[in-house]
Design a protein around this motif. Structure first.
Motif, mmCIF file in Angstrom:
data_model
loop_
_atom_site.group_PDB
_atom_site.id
_atom_site.type_symbol
_atom_site.label_atom_id
_atom_site.label_comp_id
_atom_site.label_asym_id
_atom_site.label_seq_id
_atom_site.Cartn_x
_atom_site.Cartn_y
_atom_site.Cartn_z
ATOM 1 N N TYR C 47 -18.814 4.259 -11.017
ATOM 2 C CA TYR C 47 -18.647 4.901 -9.981
ATOM 3 C C TYR C 47 -19.884 5.349 -9.260
ATOM 4 C CZ TYR C 47 -13.894 5.734 -11.171
ATOM 5 O OH TYR C 47 -12.450 5.381 -11.316
ATOM 6 N N GLU C 48 -19.758 5.020 -7.938
ATOM 7 C CA GLU C 48 -21.028 5.345 -7.104
ATOM 8 C C GLU C 48 -20.600 6.810 -6.372
ATOM 9 O OE1 GLU C 48 -22.960 2.630 -4.697
ATOM 10 O OE2 GLU C 48 -23.676 4.114 -3.199
ATOM 11 N N ILE C 119 -16.453 8.329 -2.823
ATOM 12 C CA ILE C 119 -16.634 7.854 -4.328
ATOM 13 C C ILE C 119 -16.201 6.123 -4.034
ATOM 14 C CG2 ILE C 119 -16.073 7.877 -6.742
ATOM 15 C CD1 ILE C 119 -15.609 10.935 -6.204
ATOM 16 N N TRP C 120 -17.128 5.357 -4.624
ATOM 17 C CA TRP C 120 -16.703 4.001 -4.792
ATOM 18 C C TRP C 120 -16.853 3.411 -6.246
ATOM 19 C CZ3 TRP C 120 -20.253 6.515 -1.712
ATOM 20 C CH2 TRP C 120 -19.805 6.683 -0.169
ATOM 21 N N LYS C 121 -15.752 2.631 -6.304
ATOM 22 C CA LYS C 121 -15.781 1.950 -7.751
ATOM 23 C C LYS C 121 -15.879 0.440 -7.940
ATOM 24 C CE LYS C 121 -11.223 2.228 -9.072
ATOM 25 N NZ LYS C 121 -10.097 3.113 -9.868
ATOM 26 N N LYS C 122 -16.980 0.280 -8.462
ATOM 27 C CA LYS C 122 -17.157 -1.077 -8.908
ATOM 28 C C LYS C 122 -16.665 -1.781 -10.235
ATOM 29 C CE LYS C 122 -21.016 -4.665 -8.209
ATOM 30 N NZ LYS C 122 -22.246 -4.647 -7.659
ATOM 31 N N TRP C 132 -16.183 -4.474 -5.715
ATOM 32 C CA TRP C 132 -15.955 -3.102 -5.212
ATOM 33 C C TRP C 132 -14.456 -3.040 -4.971
ATOM 34 C CZ3 TRP C 132 -19.323 0.709 -5.794
ATOM 35 C CH2 TRP C 132 -20.714 0.024 -5.658
ATOM 36 N N VAL C 133 -13.600 -1.930 -5.441
ATOM 37 C CA VAL C 133 -12.453 -1.862 -5.278
ATOM 38 C C VAL C 133 -11.985 -1.258 -4.061
ATOM 39 C CG1 VAL C 133 -10.167 -0.457 -6.303
ATOM 40 C CG2 VAL C 133 -11.999 -1.291 -7.766
#
Lengths: 80, 142, 142, 80
Positions: C47-48, C119-122, C132-133
């Motif tokens: 998670y970024e 928030i970004w999910k890889k 990246w979702v």
């Protein structure tokens, strides 16, 4: 006449002053047993809010009762 | 897994038992004993449970939820006996791949538990009175 | 209480912090890292988080829920960094006098968290790929 | 011309090969900044799925940008 064991729960038991009794009755249905024991459990409106079980299975009020059956009278439930 | 418990419910342990690498969502519900009900201050309460039927009906409810929601894992524990303010009276936990199903299944289970299980709650009030919840209309003398 | 966490989330401790003698219902939601997504086997994920805005927006979401649902207590913690299968990525917990509000508030919060926070999910796949979702449509080269 | 600091996140950062840069631009809105940096972030459809913030506040794509502003370009989010 049939011999029916009637069990009272919660408020019904407190009102009856007993947990169970065996009665001689010509009741044909669970609803008849409820009506026949009205003086014990003190409830005036069965079908709406109360429940009944026969021999540990939930039943409808118009379910037939047989000689030797155990009828459980449940006041309105309040789990959770 | 449906159980009636005579001792304190441990939600963390119950949740851990549902762990599943295919589950993306966990939804848990707990009923806590609160200090008031319908204008009365509550001191403690008492659950009466008719266990044979509560357990068979509780298992049936969990099975119904699993039929409706694929890949669901679900558990429920309900207390019996005397409970104090803040105690956990009932726990429901479910896991599912996605959150929508988790919320809906958890809600389905707790609603059915409250309406269908032979469980009765007696409230003891600060005033010294006590009363069976939901019974105000069921008994001639109430 | 809204937080971004670099270490494992402890739902039991977070739940305990919401204890309230006036609360009759607790609803908790957790997002867990699952081993698959859209047909791919997932190995772990990352998670970024852009924390300054994630925290202010997260607090705003909790405040919105409290405006909608009286007597609500609510908290949320979201992870950042590398997570393994089964790890808790996000926790939402609410208490309320009654269960309907607890379920609805919990759902409101997690839905808003997922849609509004930076928030970004890889995902890292068993195949060796990563992605990246939600980004399949956003970048020309994807 | 304005000096605008543009920050790239997640996939945008990876595509740009940098986390931020300061550009000289005549962009009037956040959407203009997005369009002006298209070669960097690689995204072809801003308004639909992406978000933007100006100086750490979420903003609309038609929000005005001023000299010295920091514009944050967010690809589609995926929390939870």
């Amino acid at each position: 006449m049939k011999r029916i064991t009637v069990r009272y729960f919660a408020m019904f038991r407190e009102h009856a002053g007993m947990a169970s009794e065996t009665i001689e009755t010509d009741a044909a249905t669970a609803g008849d047993v409820f009506a026949a024991t009205r003086d014990r459990h003190g409830s005036s409106e069965p079908a709406g809010h109360c429940k009944v079980a026969i021999n540990d299975e939930m039943a409808d009020w118009d379910a037939a009762v047989a000689d030797g059956d155990e009828v459980l009278l449940f006041p309105p439930v309040a789990g959770g | 897994m449906f159980e009636i418990a005579e001792k304190a419910i441990d939600p963390a342990a119950l949740r851990a038992a549902l762990a599943d690498p295919a589950a993306g969502a966990y939804c848990g519900f707990e009923g806590w004993v609160r200090n008031h009900n319908e204008g009365q201050e509550v001191l403690r309460l008492e659950y009466e449970v008719y266990s044979p039927l509560a357990i068979s009906e509780g298992r049936r409810i969990l099975a119904e939820a699993k039929e409706q929601f694929p890949h669901l894992r679900a558990g429920c524990v309900h207390r019996e006996g005397l409970l104090e303010i803040g105690d956990c009276a009932v726990w429901v936990g479910v896991t599912s791949p996605h959150r929508d199903e988790a919320f809906r299944a958890c809600r389905y289970i707790i609603d059915a538990i409250k309406h269908r299980l032979p469980i009765w709650k007696k409230e003891h009030y600060v005033s010294g009175d006590s009363g069976w919840v939901n019974c105000e209309r069921c008994a001639a003398h109430a």
